[in-house]
Design an enzyme around this catalytic site. Structure first.
Site, PDB file in Angstrom:
ATOM      1  N   SER A 128       0.823  -1.212   0.000  1.00 17.99           N
ATOM      2  CA  SER A 128       0.000   0.000   0.000  1.00 17.99           C
ATOM      3  C   SER A 128       0.851   1.255   0.000  1.00 17.99           C
ATOM      4  O   SER A 128       0.345   2.330  -0.272  1.00 17.99           O
ATOM      5  CB  SER A 128      -0.961   0.009   1.189  1.00 17.99           C
ATOM      6  OG  SER A 128      -0.343  -0.461   2.340  1.00 17.99           O
ATOM      7  N   HIS A 149      -3.617  -3.728  -5.470  1.00 20.13           N
ATOM      8  CA  HIS A 149      -3.768  -3.240  -4.101  1.00 20.13           C
ATOM      9  C   HIS A 149      -5.212  -3.340  -3.625  1.00 20.13           C
ATOM     10  O   HIS A 149      -6.076  -2.566  -4.046  1.00 20.13           O
ATOM     11  CB  HIS A 149      -3.281  -1.780  -4.027  1.00 20.13           C
ATOM     12  CG  HIS A 149      -3.402  -1.178  -2.667  1.00 20.13           C
ATOM     13  ND1 HIS A 149      -3.834   0.106  -2.452  1.00 20.13           N
ATOM     14  CD2 HIS A 149      -3.172  -1.698  -1.437  1.00 20.13           C
ATOM     15  CE1 HIS A 149      -3.854   0.352  -1.155  1.00 20.13           C
ATOM     16  NE2 HIS A 149      -3.466  -0.725  -0.521  1.00 20.13           N
ATOM     17  N   GLU A 161      -6.936  -1.535  -6.602  1.00 22.61           N
ATOM     18  CA  GLU A 161      -6.167  -0.653  -7.478  1.00 22.61           C
ATOM     19  C   GLU A 161      -5.202  -1.504  -8.305  1.00 22.61           C
ATOM     20  O   GLU A 161      -4.530  -2.378  -7.757  1.00 22.61           O
ATOM     21  CB  GLU A 161      -5.385   0.364  -6.652  1.00 22.61           C
ATOM     22  CG  GLU A 161      -6.282   1.345  -5.938  1.00 22.61           C
ATOM     23  CD  GLU A 161      -5.514   2.329  -5.068  1.00 22.61           C
ATOM     24  OE1 GLU A 161      -5.938   3.483  -4.969  1.00 22.61           O
ATOM     25  OE2 GLU A 161      -4.498   1.940  -4.467  1.00 22.61           O
ATOM     26  N   ASN A 199      -5.328   6.143  -1.238  1.00 18.73           N
ATOM     27  CA  ASN A 199      -4.630   6.680  -0.062  1.00 18.73           C
ATOM     28  C   ASN A 199      -4.098   8.093  -0.301  1.00 18.73           C
ATOM     29  O   ASN A 199      -3.927   8.864   0.640  1.00 18.73           O
ATOM     30  CB  ASN A 199      -3.497   5.748   0.377  1.00 18.73           C
ATOM     31  CG  ASN A 199      -4.063   4.506   1.061  1.00 18.73           C
ATOM     32  OD1 ASN A 199      -5.196   4.511   1.526  1.00 18.73           O
ATOM     33  ND2 ASN A 199      -3.281   3.446   1.097  1.00 18.73           N
TER      34      ASN A 199
HETATM   35  N1  LIG Z   1      -3.923  -4.515   6.598  1.00 24.42           N
HETATM   36  C1  LIG Z   1      -4.333  -3.606   5.732  1.00 24.42           C
HETATM   37  O1  LIG Z   1      -5.269  -2.823   5.996  1.00 24.42           O
HETATM   38  C2  LIG Z   1      -3.684  -3.524   4.372  1.00 24.42           C
HETATM   39  C3  LIG Z   1      -4.392  -2.932   3.318  1.00 24.42           C
HETATM   40  C4  LIG Z   1      -3.834  -2.892   2.052  1.00 24.42           C
HETATM   41  C5  LIG Z   1      -2.576  -3.418   1.847  1.00 24.42           C
HETATM   42  N2  LIG Z   1      -1.890  -3.975   2.889  1.00 24.42           N
HETATM   43  C6  LIG Z   1      -0.562  -4.548   2.591  1.00 24.42           C
HETATM   44  O2  LIG Z   1      -0.698  -5.964   2.504  1.00 24.42           O
HETATM   45  C7  LIG Z   1       0.504  -6.593   2.986  1.00 24.42           C
HETATM   46  C8  LIG Z   1       0.151  -7.534   4.103  1.00 24.42           C
HETATM   47  O3  LIG Z   1      -0.524  -6.860   5.121  1.00 24.42           O
HETATM   48  P1  LIG Z   1      -1.375  -7.632   6.240  1.00 24.42           P
HETATM   49  O4  LIG Z   1      -2.108  -6.595   6.995  1.00 24.42           O
HETATM   50  O5  LIG Z   1      -2.106  -8.776   5.636  1.00 24.42           O
HETATM   51  O6  LIG Z   1      -0.175  -8.187   7.166  1.00 24.42           O
HETATM   52  P2  LIG Z   1      -0.238  -9.378   8.232  1.00 24.42           P
HETATM   53  O7  LIG Z   1       0.828  -9.074   9.222  1.00 24.42           O
HETATM   54  O8  LIG Z   1      -1.633  -9.601   8.716  1.00 24.42           O
HETATM   55  O9  LIG Z   1       0.189 -10.669   7.373  1.00 24.42           O
HETATM   56  C9  LIG Z   1       1.451 -10.810   6.792  1.00 24.42           C
HETATM   57  C10 LIG Z   1       1.728 -12.297   6.673  1.00 24.42           C
HETATM   58  O10 LIG Z   1       2.887 -12.454   5.863  1.00 24.42           O
HETATM   59  C11 LIG Z   1       3.720 -13.456   6.455  1.00 24.42           C
HETATM   60  N3  LIG Z   1       5.070 -13.146   5.997  1.00 24.42           N
HETATM   61  C12 LIG Z   1       5.873 -12.123   6.347  1.00 24.42           C
HETATM   62  N4  LIG Z   1       7.014 -12.151   5.651  1.00 24.42           N
HETATM   63  C13 LIG Z   1       6.941 -13.230   4.824  1.00 24.42           C
HETATM   64  C14 LIG Z   1       7.790 -13.779   3.827  1.00 24.42           C
HETATM   65  N5  LIG Z   1       8.956 -13.227   3.540  1.00 24.42           N
HETATM   66  N6  LIG Z   1       7.375 -14.879   3.174  1.00 24.42           N
HETATM   67  C15 LIG Z   1       6.182 -15.448   3.453  1.00 24.42           C
HETATM   68  N7  LIG Z   1       5.336 -14.977   4.388  1.00 24.42           N
HETATM   69  C16 LIG Z   1       5.706 -13.874   5.058  1.00 24.42           C
HETATM   70  C17 LIG Z   1       3.509 -13.315   7.946  1.00 24.42           C
HETATM   71  O11 LIG Z   1       3.818 -14.519   8.608  1.00 24.42           O
HETATM   72  C18 LIG Z   1       2.011 -12.986   7.993  1.00 24.42           C
HETATM   73  O12 LIG Z   1       1.223 -14.158   8.084  1.00 24.42           O
HETATM   74  C19 LIG Z   1       1.439  -5.457   3.368  1.00 24.42           C
HETATM   75  O13 LIG Z   1       2.251  -5.157   2.264  1.00 24.42           O
HETATM   76  C20 LIG Z   1       0.478  -4.313   3.659  1.00 24.42           C
HETATM   77  O14 LIG Z   1       1.079  -3.040   3.507  1.00 24.42           O
HETATM   78  C21 LIG Z   1      -2.426  -4.054   4.138  1.00 24.42           C
END
Ligand SMILES: NC(=O)c1ccc[n+]([C@@H]2O[C@H](COP(=O)([O-])OP(=O)(O)OC[C@H]3O[C@@H](n4cnc5c(N)ncnc54)[C@H](O)[C@@H]3O)[C@@H](O)[C@H]2O)c1
Length: 509
Positions: A128, A149, A161, A199
């Site tokens: 994001s 996204h 997106e 955003n």
């Molecule tokens: N949470 C939100 O509101 C949101 C919204 C849009 C985008 N995002 C983006 O989505 C992505 C994930 O966010 P999230 O909130 O789901 O995070 P999260 O912490 O809930 O989940 C991340 C997962 O990835 C795993 N992980 C971390 N590094 C890893 C690797 N190298 N290989 C394999 N698995 C790995 C972790 O164990 C975890 O289960 C980020 O890039 C975040 O910026 C998040």
């Protein structure tokens, strides 16, 4: 359904998801529902099984609520498979990563995947805040890397997106956009710029509300009430900051501000930095701008309206529509209207500035500041009425104005003098940022509006919002705010100025 059309058949069949946290599971759920076979991989042991249970639970609830049949739920469950190692993703024609938000981790993952997947497979990132181009820059084939996204929670937020990096192949963009549609989401194509589209468009709501608070125009609960009642926003900015948590939202404010090389329109507030330091994060810490008791915000009561005997009212609103609305209100309240050229010696003077403070407006119109009260006419007089006093306004006249404006039970908010009322300032900044997104060519005007409605839940997209309130009025608000403050934050986007001068809708390309 997305884009007002039926979902297209997906151009992909086997999808890999790396990272099965909040986002990865949501994406997996809607991908399985769209008929794809989904392979799930996570670094943490047991994470995939948890995600499968979680998504399975969503489908079980869907069956209970008769939103899907048991046969469908079984088919979806069977299409979710575990990839114990990254190599198990070898057969995927697209992999979406939703791992930790760190550039080096995402680059390393894509470099590894390049050694595993076929050359034709697509690598999509759910980042994001990172640049898609930067993530792709260490790949051997950057033309197959794209931003995809989603928003949280993915199944409910019906927007994605699609962000090609500078070297992404157009054919990859087309296929990924078709996949987004097949998943039932509105696909907003936007350029690889900080904050992408949604955003970026969301920068004004919180930052301008924080500026109002920082200038002691009024308190946070009043700002929230005004924006909900008069602006039609689902939630006020301070409730939203509390919901998201300052650990997330202050970081996003700083990140986008710096990525745009300190663009004043995105300037964050020292208020949130300090509150973050104090641990006042919002709901998650039981105290943010509001205190939370059993999860419920403690919202201070509004002060009751004062009683007042009918009093002569002189109306100094400069535009015909506002003058008419205020005249009608005085007559419906049964109060005497002072229709003299200049106000009688004891008349309450109602003025209706746009982006100007009550003091400057009173002086410009040669009116006695001690009897002047300003009324925000931007949204008319429905649902809530906002008043502003000059530092010289006598309390007696402030209370007379409150009693008059609230005569029919409509709530009234009173604020200190400000270059623009709460609604005017926040709306003008939202419209201006939206216009600049259009000016920069981040996305098409119609896409900007729809994406903001779906992604931010605003009552209208920023361009339609400007047209709704009148783009000339929005331009006047910004020009007056810029003149009074000298703050380039309020400089009008050329997109807005040109269309306002030419009397064209902001939605016109
Ligand atoms: N949470 C939100 O509101 C949101 C919204 C849009 C985008 N995002 C983006 O989505 C992505 C994930 O966010 P999230 O909130 O789901 O995070 P999260 O912490 O809930 O989940 C991340 C997962 O990835 C795993 N992980 C971390 N590094 C890893 C690797 N190298 N290989 C394999 N698995 C790995 C972790 O164990 C975890 O289960 C980020 O890039 C975040 O910026 C998040």
């Amino acid at each position: 359904m997305s884009n007002g059309t039926s979902p297209q058949p997906t151009p992909f069949h086997t999808l890999g998801i790396v990272g099965t946290g909040a986002m990865g599971r949501g994406i997996a759920q809607i991908a399985a529902q769209a008929g794809l076979t989904v392979y799930l991989h996570d670094l943490r042991e047991g994470a995939v099984a948890e995600a499968q249970d979680f998504i399975g639970g969503m489908w079980s609830r869907g069956v209970q609520k008769q939103r899907l049949s048991e046969t469908e739920a079984e088919r979806f469950r069977a299409s979710l498979k575990e990839a114990a190692t990254l190599e198990d993703l070898a057969g995927c024609d697209i992999v979406i990563e939703a791992i930790v938000e760190k550039l080096d981790a995402k680059q390393a993952l894509f470099e590894q995947l390049e050694g595993i997947l076929d050359e034709g497979a697509v690598l999509a990132t759910n980042t994001s805040s990172l640049s898609v181009t930067a993530i792709a820059s260490t790949c051997r084939l950057p033309q197959r890397v794209i931003g995809f996204h989603f928003f949280n929670p993915v199944p409910l937020m019906k927007i994605v997106e699609v962000i090609p990096g500078l070297r992404t192949a157009p054919e990859v963009t087309e296929r990924v956009a078709a996949l987004g549609q097949a998943m039932g989401h509105f696909t907003a194509r936007a350029t690889d710029t900080p904050g992408f589209l949604v955003n970026h468009a969301g920068r004004a709501f919180g930052t301008e509300a924080l500026r109002l608070l920082g200038e002691s125009v009024t308190d946070h609960a009043t700002i929230d009430r005004i924006l909900v009642d008069q602006g039609g926003f689902r939630m006020g900015p301070f409730s939203l900051l509390d919901l998201t948590g300052l650990d997330v939202s202050h970081a996003v404010m700083e990140s986008i501000y710096h990525q745009y090389y300190e663009e004043p329109r995105f300037r964050p507030s020292p208020l949130t930095r300090q509150r973050l330091t104090a641990g006042l994060l919002g709901r998650k810490s039981d105290e943010g701008f509001y205190r939370y008791l059993d999860g419920k915000p403690q919202v201070p009561e509004e002060a009751p309206l004062p009683e007042a005997q009918p009093h002569p009212v002189w109306i100094g609103a400069e535009d015909d529509a506002s003058r008419r609305l205020l005249t009608d209100l005085v007559s419906a309240a049964g109060w005497p209207l002072d229709s003299g050229e200049v106000p009688a010696t004891d008349a309450l003077c109602l003025i209706a500035p746009l982006g100007e403070d009550a003091t400057s407006c009173a002086l410009r119109l040669n009116l006695p500041a001690e009897r002047c009260v300003a009324v925000d006419m931007l949204a008319g007089l429905e649902r809530r009425r906002s008043l502003m006093t000059t530092p010289a306004t006598q309390m007696q006249y402030r209370d007379i104005a409150r009693a008059l404006l609230g005569y029919d039970g409509t709530p009234v908010s009173v604020m200190n003098d400000s270059n623009g009322f709460v609604l005017q300032r926040v709306v003008a900044c939202i419209v201006n940022v939206g216009c600049d997104i259009a000016q920069q060519g981040v996305a098409e005007p119609a896409t900007i509006d729809r994406a903001v409605e779906l992604g931010l839940g605003y009552p209208r997209g920023p361009l339609a919002m400007g047209d709704h309130y009148g783009n000339r009025r929005i331009l006047t608000i910004l020009d007056n705010m810029l003149a009074a403050t000298g703050d380039p934050r309020y400089r009008a986007s050329p997109w807005l100025r040109r269309r306002a001068i030419l009397d064209l809708p902001l939605t016109s390309a």
